[in-house]
Design a protein around this motif. Structure first.
Motif, PDB file in Angstrom:
ATOM      1  N   ILE A 234       0.831  -1.209   0.000  1.00  0.00           N
ATOM      2  CA  ILE A 234       0.000   0.000   0.000  1.00  0.00           C
ATOM      3  C   ILE A 234       0.864   1.256   0.000  1.00  0.00           C
ATOM      4  O   ILE A 234       0.570   2.231  -0.712  1.00  0.00           O
ATOM      5  N   ILE A 235       1.959   1.239   0.768  1.00  0.00           N
ATOM      6  CA  ILE A 235       2.841   2.413   0.845  1.00  0.00           C
ATOM      7  C   ILE A 235       3.465   2.710  -0.516  1.00  0.00           C
ATOM      8  O   ILE A 235       3.539   3.870  -0.951  1.00  0.00           O
ATOM      9  N   ASN A 236       3.896   1.675  -1.210  1.00  0.00           N
ATOM     10  CA  ASN A 236       4.672   1.862  -2.450  1.00  0.00           C
ATOM     11  C   ASN A 236       3.833   1.835  -3.721  1.00  0.00           C
ATOM     12  O   ASN A 236       4.376   2.064  -4.815  1.00  0.00           O
ATOM     13  N   LYS A 237       2.538   1.597  -3.599  1.00  0.00           N
ATOM     14  CA  LYS A 237       1.687   1.500  -4.781  1.00  0.00           C
ATOM     15  C   LYS A 237       1.535   2.859  -5.468  1.00  0.00           C
ATOM     16  O   LYS A 237       1.232   3.868  -4.832  1.00  0.00           O
ATOM     17  N   GLU A 238       1.753   2.880  -6.783  1.00  0.00           N
ATOM     18  CA  GLU A 238       1.529   4.108  -7.559  1.00  0.00           C
ATOM     19  C   GLU A 238       0.026   4.259  -7.790  1.00  0.00           C
ATOM     20  O   GLU A 238      -0.600   3.417  -8.440  1.00  0.00           O
ATOM     21  N   GLY A 240      -2.914   6.780  -9.241  1.00  0.00           N
ATOM     22  CA  GLY A 240      -3.079   7.949 -10.098  1.00  0.00           C
ATOM     23  C   GLY A 240      -4.236   8.865  -9.707  1.00  0.00           C
ATOM     24  O   GLY A 240      -4.317  10.002 -10.177  1.00  0.00           O
ATOM     25  N   ILE A 241      -5.136   8.399  -8.860  1.00  0.00           N
ATOM     26  CA  ILE A 241      -6.315   9.199  -8.482  1.00  0.00           C
ATOM     27  C   ILE A 241      -6.019   9.950  -7.186  1.00  0.00           C
ATOM     28  O   ILE A 241      -5.664   9.342  -6.167  1.00  0.00           O
ATOM     29  N   GLU A 242      -6.173  11.274  -7.217  1.00  0.00           N
ATOM     30  CA  GLU A 242      -5.791  12.127  -6.085  1.00  0.00           C
ATOM     31  C   GLU A 242      -6.524  11.755  -4.796  1.00  0.00           C
ATOM     32  O   GLU A 242      -5.914  11.643  -3.723  1.00  0.00           O
ATOM     33  N   ARG A 243      -7.836  11.546  -4.885  1.00  0.00           N
ATOM     34  CA  ARG A 243      -8.606  11.258  -3.662  1.00  0.00           C
ATOM     35  C   ARG A 243      -8.141   9.963  -3.013  1.00  0.00           C
ATOM     36  O   ARG A 243      -8.077   9.863  -1.779  1.00  0.00           O
ATOM     37  N   LEU A 244      -7.783   8.959  -3.826  1.00  0.00           N
ATOM     38  CA  LEU A 244      -7.294   7.699  -3.278  1.00  0.00           C
ATOM     39  C   LEU A 244      -5.902   7.854  -2.675  1.00  0.00           C
ATOM     40  O   LEU A 244      -5.583   7.231  -1.661  1.00  0.00           O
ATOM     41  N   ARG A 245      -5.080   8.702  -3.287  1.00  0.00           N
ATOM     42  CA  ARG A 245      -3.741   8.956  -2.740  1.00  0.00           C
ATOM     43  C   ARG A 245      -3.840   9.583  -1.355  1.00  0.00           C
ATOM     44  O   ARG A 245      -3.108   9.224  -0.436  1.00  0.00           O
ATOM     45  N   GLN A 246      -4.756  10.543  -1.207  1.00  0.00           N
ATOM     46  CA  GLN A 246      -4.920  11.216   0.083  1.00  0.00           C
ATOM     47  C   GLN A 246      -5.436  10.244   1.149  1.00  0.00           C
ATOM     48  O   GLN A 246      -4.973  10.256   2.292  1.00  0.00           O
ATOM     49  N   VAL A 247      -6.398   9.416   0.765  1.00  0.00           N
ATOM     50  CA  VAL A 247      -6.938   8.423   1.711  1.00  0.00           C
ATOM     51  C   VAL A 247      -5.834   7.447   2.108  1.00  0.00           C
ATOM     52  O   VAL A 247      -5.710   7.090   3.292  1.00  0.00           O
ATOM     53  N   LYS A 334     -11.583   0.327   0.460  1.00  0.00           N
ATOM     54  CA  LYS A 334     -11.943  -0.914  -0.230  1.00  0.00           C
ATOM     55  C   LYS A 334     -11.377  -0.891  -1.654  1.00  0.00           C
ATOM     56  O   LYS A 334     -10.864  -1.902  -2.149  1.00  0.00           O
ATOM     57  N   GLU A 335     -11.483   0.280  -2.304  1.00  0.00           N
ATOM     58  CA  GLU A 335     -10.915   0.418  -3.649  1.00  0.00           C
ATOM     59  C   GLU A 335      -9.409   0.203  -3.620  1.00  0.00           C
ATOM     60  O   GLU A 335      -8.842  -0.483  -4.480  1.00  0.00           O
ATOM     61  N   ILE A 336      -8.758   0.797  -2.630  1.00  0.00           N
ATOM     62  CA  ILE A 336      -7.303   0.673  -2.514  1.00  0.00           C
ATOM     63  C   ILE A 336      -6.913  -0.782  -2.280  1.00  0.00           C
ATOM     64  O   ILE A 336      -5.931  -1.276  -2.845  1.00  0.00           O
ATOM     65  N   GLY A 337      -7.678  -1.482  -1.459  1.00  0.00           N
ATOM     66  CA  GLY A 337      -7.404  -2.895  -1.213  1.00  0.00           C
ATOM     67  C   GLY A 337      -7.482  -3.707  -2.488  1.00  0.00           C
ATOM     68  O   GLY A 337      -6.640  -4.591  -2.735  1.00  0.00           O
ATOM     69  N   ILE A 338      -8.487  -3.406  -3.325  1.00  0.00           N
ATOM     70  CA  ILE A 338      -8.639  -4.114  -4.604  1.00  0.00           C
ATOM     71  C   ILE A 338      -7.465  -3.795  -5.523  1.00  0.00           C
ATOM     72  O   ILE A 338      -6.883  -4.695  -6.149  1.00  0.00           O
ATOM     73  N   ILE A 339      -7.099  -2.507  -5.617  1.00  0.00           N
ATOM     74  CA  ILE A 339      -5.982  -2.077  -6.469  1.00  0.00           C
ATOM     75  C   ILE A 339      -4.680  -2.767  -6.059  1.00  0.00           C
ATOM     76  O   ILE A 339      -3.871  -3.158  -6.899  1.00  0.00           O
ATOM     77  N   CYS A 340      -4.511  -2.933  -4.739  1.00  0.00           N
ATOM     78  CA  CYS A 340      -3.269  -3.513  -4.217  1.00  0.00           C
ATOM     79  C   CYS A 340      -3.312  -5.038  -4.130  1.00  0.00           C
ATOM     80  O   CYS A 340      -2.324  -5.669  -3.724  1.00  0.00           O
ATOM     81  N   GLY A 341      -4.453  -5.634  -4.486  1.00  0.00           N
ATOM     82  CA  GLY A 341      -4.568  -7.087  -4.458  1.00  0.00           C
ATOM     83  C   GLY A 341      -4.593  -7.666  -3.063  1.00  0.00           C
ATOM     84  O   GLY A 341      -4.149  -8.804  -2.832  1.00  0.00           O
TER      85      GLY A 341
END
Length: 404
Positions: A234-238, A240-247, A334-341
């Motif tokens: 999660i820390i190192n994941k790139e 691209g969406i600003e709101r997800l980066r802030q969360v 939840k979105e971030i968890g999916i993105i990060c697998g």
């Protein structure tokens, strides 16, 4: 005959309480399922003309015949109300029948009135005796109670005296089935409601405790936390969406500090200090418990503070992090968890458990230190947050693996 077999209707007089003219007032007592109510018919009779066995006036005068006809009609009226309510699948109680016959007493205490009064007082005490989130939970509990009364009894409110064991059991079933609440969530709402009942009992507004024979038991829940590998992803994941980066940034900051969501949201610049050795600290009372958290801010967390240091909106608010509402944070996590697998139900509270287990204990931080950082009043509370992981077992057992 009514559709209910356990209905008793009795007309009687009180011979020890007579009017100035020597007459006795006629009362009716309605008993349904062993619960009863009694009230005056606003009719009077000479006590010598009353037959206690037949619960009617005795004699053949026009006045006596008219009085008995009135009583007969009143009894039929009671039974017709009961029959109609049974056919309409409505709940039938003695008090409800009384209300239909004589109208509601406006000054009587009701469930929702007492609940609302409690919530109004709690709102005034935010920051003194109550945290904002605690008051919000009581507001939610009030709405669930109101919806349940409408759903189960087709009414807008109920008298405190109508509360019984069956009400509580039906309410629990409603929360778990209609509202789809998990067991522990339903129990927490019932505990909120139980406090209102305790207030009513303490003030003498109720005679019987509907919770007297009911014991609540929370089911043990394994706390969700991230492993070191998952946290690194999660820390190192790139992103691209600003709101997800802030969360992601706010979540990771909480993983590094152990701050709960509400404390991260209310974190202000005055809570952050730097000592003479250049070490950054957070000293903040927990929103939930008012216990002081003393947090050593590690370099990774300091970088996140620096990242948002000059955000105009945060400077104006006096806060240090772009924290959204808890609902939005959890949805985006939840979105971030999916993105990060990561196949785990990640929420804002996951960060607090991750700090206790992965960041603190797996790096040999003593339980007492973890407890002080989390703002717990005892290490027993901390043990519920921290988990003994395989990595921690391995780290300690490797010391003795060649011992024998």
């Amino acid at each position: 005959m009514s559709g209910l077999e356990n209905v008793k209707i009795l007309f009687f007089i009180k011979r020890t309480k007579l009017t100035k003219t020597g007459d006795a007032t006629i009362f009716v007592r309605i008993t349904i399922n062993k619960e009863r109510t009694e009230f005056s018919l606003k009719k009077h009779v000479n006590p010598n003309n009353w037959d206690d066995k037949k619960d009617r006036a005795k004699g053949r005068s026009p006045e006596i015949l008219e009085l008995n006809e009135f009583i007969d009609q009143y009894q039929r009226k009671i039974l017709s109300y009961i029959d109609f309510m049974i056919l309409d699948n409505q709940t039938v109680t003695a008090r409800i029948i009384q209300e239909k016959l004589v109208g509601k007493k406006e000054n009587r205490r009701t469930i929702l009135k007492v609940f609302q009064e409690h919530n109004d007082n709690a709102r005034k005490l935010i920051g003194i005796d109550f945290a904002p989130d605690t008051v919000q939970r009581y507001e939610t509990s009030y709405m669930h109670t109101k919806d349940f009364i409408r759903w189960q009894y087709q009414r807008e409110d109920m008298a405190l005296d109508d509360l019984n064991h069956q009400f509580v059991c039906s309410y629990e079933l409603y929360l778990k089935t209609e509202r789809k609440c998990a067991h522990n969530t339903a129990i927490k709402y019932l505990k909120n409601f139980k406090k209102i009942v305790r207030i009513a009992l303490a003030n003498g507004w109720m005679k019987k405790d509907p919770f007297a024979t009911i014991k609540f038991k929370l089911k043990p829940v394994d706390a969700v936390y991230l492993t070191k590998e998952e946290l690194d992803i999660i820390i190192n994941k790139e992103i691209g969406i600003e709101r997800l980066r802030q969360v992601r940034d706010v979540f990771v900051f909480c993983c590094f500090t152990g701050l709960a969501f509400s404390d991260a949201k209310s974190l202000k610049r005055q809570h952050i200090t730097t000592d003479s050795n250049g070490i950054t600290w957070i000293h903040k009372k927990r929103t939930k418990t008012d216990q002081m958290s003393t947090i050593f801010v590690i370099e990774a967390a300091k970088k996140l503070l620096t990242k948002y240091k000059y955000e105009p909106e945060l400077i104006e608010k006096g806060t240090v992090l772009p924290v959204l509402s808890n609902q939005k944070m959890n949805a985006f996590l939840k979105e971030i968890g999916i993105i990060c697998g990561i196949d785990k139900p990640i929420s804002t509270h996951t960060a607090r458990h991750t700090f206790a287990t992965t960041v603190a204990l797996e790096n040999n931080m003593p339980l007492e230190v973890v407890s002080k950082t989390l703002g717990h009043s005892s290490t027993k509370m901390t043990q519920r947050y921290a988990r003994t992981t395989e990595a921690l077992i391995k780290k300690n057992m490797v010391k003795i693996k060649n011992l024998y």
